[in-house]
Design an enzyme around this catalytic site. Structure first.
Site, short mmCIF file in Angstrom:
data_model
loop_
_atom_site.label_atom_id
_atom_site.label_comp_id
_atom_site.label_asym_id
_atom_site.label_seq_id
_atom_site.Cartn_x
_atom_site.Cartn_y
_atom_site.Cartn_z
N SER A 210 -2.80 16.86 22.70
CA SER A 210 -3.74 17.86 22.20
C SER A 210 -3.52 17.48 20.44
O SER A 210 -4.87 17.85 20.19
CB SER A 210 -2.11 19.46 21.98
OG SER A 210 -1.03 18.69 21.41
N MET B 145 5.53 7.52 20.82
CA MET B 145 6.36 7.31 20.68
C MET B 145 6.65 5.97 20.14
O MET B 145 7.83 6.16 21.52
CB MET B 145 7.27 8.04 21.37
CG MET B 145 6.72 9.89 21.43
SD MET B 145 7.19 9.82 19.76
CE MET B 145 6.88 11.82 19.59
N ILE C 187 5.94 0.84 15.19
CA ILE C 187 5.32 -0.50 14.59
C ILE C 187 6.07 -1.51 14.70
O ILE C 187 6.33 -1.49 12.87
CB ILE C 187 4.44 -0.10 14.39
CG1 ILE C 187 3.17 1.21 15.09
CG2 ILE C 187 2.92 -1.22 13.29
CD1 ILE C 187 2.40 1.53 15.94
N HIS D 81 4.04 14.06 12.19
CA HIS D 81 4.95 14.61 12.80
C HIS D 81 5.15 16.17 12.08
O HIS D 81 5.12 16.39 11.12
CB HIS D 81 5.81 12.91 11.41
CG HIS D 81 7.63 13.64 11.90
ND1 HIS D 81 8.04 13.76 13.30
CD2 HIS D 81 8.64 14.67 11.66
CE1 HIS D 81 9.21 12.94 13.24
NE2 HIS D 81 9.40 14.17 12.32
#
Ligand code: GAR
Length: 205
Positions: free
Chosen positions: A15, A88, A91, A113
């Site tokens: 979304s 999810m 990195i 977040h």
């Protein structure tokens, strides 16, 4: 108009990614590509529907090999900014350093977040805040570092949790603030209010 080249990384429903793609179109530009590390997820379908290029790189091997594949896409498209939108996966420091070396030292990778960080980092942040019946939670946009939702905070907005509010109402409110806040940040980047250090071309791929 010359505008920054932006990629969106997402792992799920999408979304936020969808709202970024639409916002970019409203600004008269296009998201360069949407990348997913998961097959058969809503975000890929949403991007296809909006005519945005998609890439899927599943993590079938070790993290370094997976990131190398993803970096090839970033290099190929000379990406200036990466927006994580429900991506999810952590990195690595080396991925971040490689990006920074192409952007004259700037960290042009951001995340959204669903909590007022540093509260509730990690997954299920909305669920956990709701279970605790906090009087308010909120949304954070932050730069990405190698930690779990630990990078420097750029924007935050509170969202009240009313007494007797259902989780689905709370979640809807949180998503709508996410979409507006990330859209505002995207607009600031595209219009140059937040400066972009452009991709330095030194890589062959
Ligand atoms: C969003 O709420 C986003 O903030 C969250 O995942 C959801 C993805 O929803 N991200 C994190 O929790 C990152 N730690 P979406 O796929 O509908 O955008």
């Amino acid at each position: 108009m010359k505008y920054p080249r932006i990629a969106v990384f997402a792992s799920g429903t999408g979304s936020n990614a969808e709202s970024l793609m639409k916002k970019m179109k409203d600004l008269g530009c296009e998201i360069e590509f949407v990348f997913s590390d998961k097959r058969d997820v809503g975000v890929l379908e949403k991007a296809l529907r909006l005519g945005v290029k998609t890439y899927l790189v599943e993590k079938t091997s070790d993290r370094a090999t997976h990131e190398e594949e993803v970096l090839k896409l970033v290099h190929r498209h000379r990406i200036d900014w990466i927006f994580l939108a429900g991506y999810m996966r952590l990195i690595s420091a080396s991925f971040l350093q490689t990006l920074q070396s192409h952007h004259q030292g700037a960290t042009q990778i951001v995340n959204i977040h669903p909590s007022l960080l540093p509260a509730y980092p990690g997954s299920q942040a909305m669920e956990r805040a709701f279970a605790d019946q906090v009087p308010h939670s909120g949304i954070t946009v932050h730069f990405v570092d190698e930690g779990m939702d630990t990078g420097k905070i750029i924007m935050q907005e509170q969202v009240a949790l009313q007494k007797f509010e259902s989780f689905s109402d709370f979640k809807m409110k949180m998503h709508s603030v996410e979409h507006r806040l990330y859209g505002q940040f995207l607009e600031n980047v595209v219009t140059g209010k937040i400066p972009t250090l452009s991709y330095k071309e030194t890589v062959e791929c």
